[in-house]
Motif scaffolding. Sequence first.
Motif, PDB file in Angstrom:
ATOM      1  N   ARG A 231       0.834  -1.212   0.000  1.00 48.43           N
ATOM      2  CA  ARG A 231       0.000   0.000   0.000  1.00 48.43           C
ATOM      3  C   ARG A 231       0.864   1.257   0.000  1.00 48.43           C
ATOM      4  N   HIS A 232       1.958   1.231   0.754  1.00 45.66           N
ATOM      5  CA  HIS A 232       2.842   2.402   0.769  1.00 45.66           C
ATOM      6  C   HIS A 232       3.474   2.629  -0.603  1.00 45.66           C
ATOM      7  N   GLN A 234       2.237   1.753  -3.517  1.00 47.18           N
ATOM      8  CA  GLN A 234       1.200   2.263  -4.414  1.00 47.18           C
ATOM      9  C   GLN A 234       0.951   3.751  -4.197  1.00 47.18           C
ATOM     10  N   ALA A 235       1.008   4.193  -2.943  1.00 43.89           N
ATOM     11  CA  ALA A 235       0.801   5.614  -2.644  1.00 43.89           C
ATOM     12  C   ALA A 235       1.920   6.453  -3.260  1.00 43.89           C
ATOM     13  N   ASP A 265       2.321   0.920  10.184  1.00 46.57           N
ATOM     14  CA  ASP A 265       2.277   1.838   9.035  1.00 46.57           C
ATOM     15  C   ASP A 265       3.170   3.052   9.262  1.00 46.57           C
TER      16      ASP A 265
END
Length: 376
Positions: A231-232, A234-235, A265
Amino acid sequence: MGVGTSSAPGAHQAPRPPAPRDPAGLGIDPDELPDGLVVADERGRVICFSAAAARITAVPAAEALGQRLEKALPLEDLEGRRWWQLTDPYGGLAIRVRQPERNLLLPGGREVLVAARYVRTGPTGPVHRVVVTLRDTEARRRTERSHAELIATVAHELRSPLTSVKGFTATLLAKWERFTDDQKRLMLETVDADADRVTRLIAELLDISRIDSGRLEVRRQPVDIGAAVGRHIQAYVAAGQEAGRFLLRVSRPLPDLWADPDKVDQVLGNLLENAVRHGEGTVTIDVTPTASPREGEDIGTSVTVSDEGAGIPEESMNRVFTRFWRGSKRGGTGLGLYIVKGIVEAHGGTITVGRAPGGGAEFRFTLPVAAPAYLA
């Protein structure tokens, strides 16, 4: 005829170890205490002057023993008044049993923390012993300097976004009709970004307070660490970074990890941001099962973040996780890695820094599985 042996008592007994040095009758060896200890008898003569007291005062114990307390330990308050004359332990108030800790001065102006206890023969009887403890103020001064530096740093970092927020909002309120919709949007987006920055700074300050006081709470839930890293990445790609700059390698199967997802996170975000901002080339993230850092557990999860930049100088390696460390580049509060270390350790994990195979910086943290007892 056999040779006789002596039957005298203790003839073949091992010698007893010497009793601990305890001239004050405290039941312990004063030299084993971390703080300085000075004890005076009912006549005000020093009968105990510990090694720590000798170190703090620079007065040899042999020189202090047998002297009057006020001569062996001449103390003044911060206004230059002689402390023993002010407090008068032997002739003062008959119900007084102690003097609270306070800052006093030794000859030469050196500051020490001093507390005293009056041991009386009865509730209002004469003083039998005066017990004085001495502590060096250097450790407290270091803590105070650290707190002052933290306040100054955060105040400086807050000033810039708050000035921007105030300036743009005041301008919009005063001249709203003169700006186009695009100009208004740009100003409000800037205000929004600066407000986020202030929120992050306040969150950092709260995290440091909790870490320093041991009150950082960890709310454990199942965490898919590989998906969290994804997710990181992709951000960052959505924000304009090239997808090819990131290499994620996850070794399966991973153990079920129970951790605080928000704090994990936070750790991942900080380490990836450092690699992207300060590193060069490919940012590689390896997620692997490994030996647990916690006793009684066989397996844990390890995450390694490395880049191909210049790396961290060898002489700076031991300072990376301290407050305000920023490396060779300015910017930010320098608190991120200090908070990262606190979060990892609050989970019972470990974190290290070193040189990556590609020459850049390599951060590796390991978390124990920490599954709840009912799943064991």
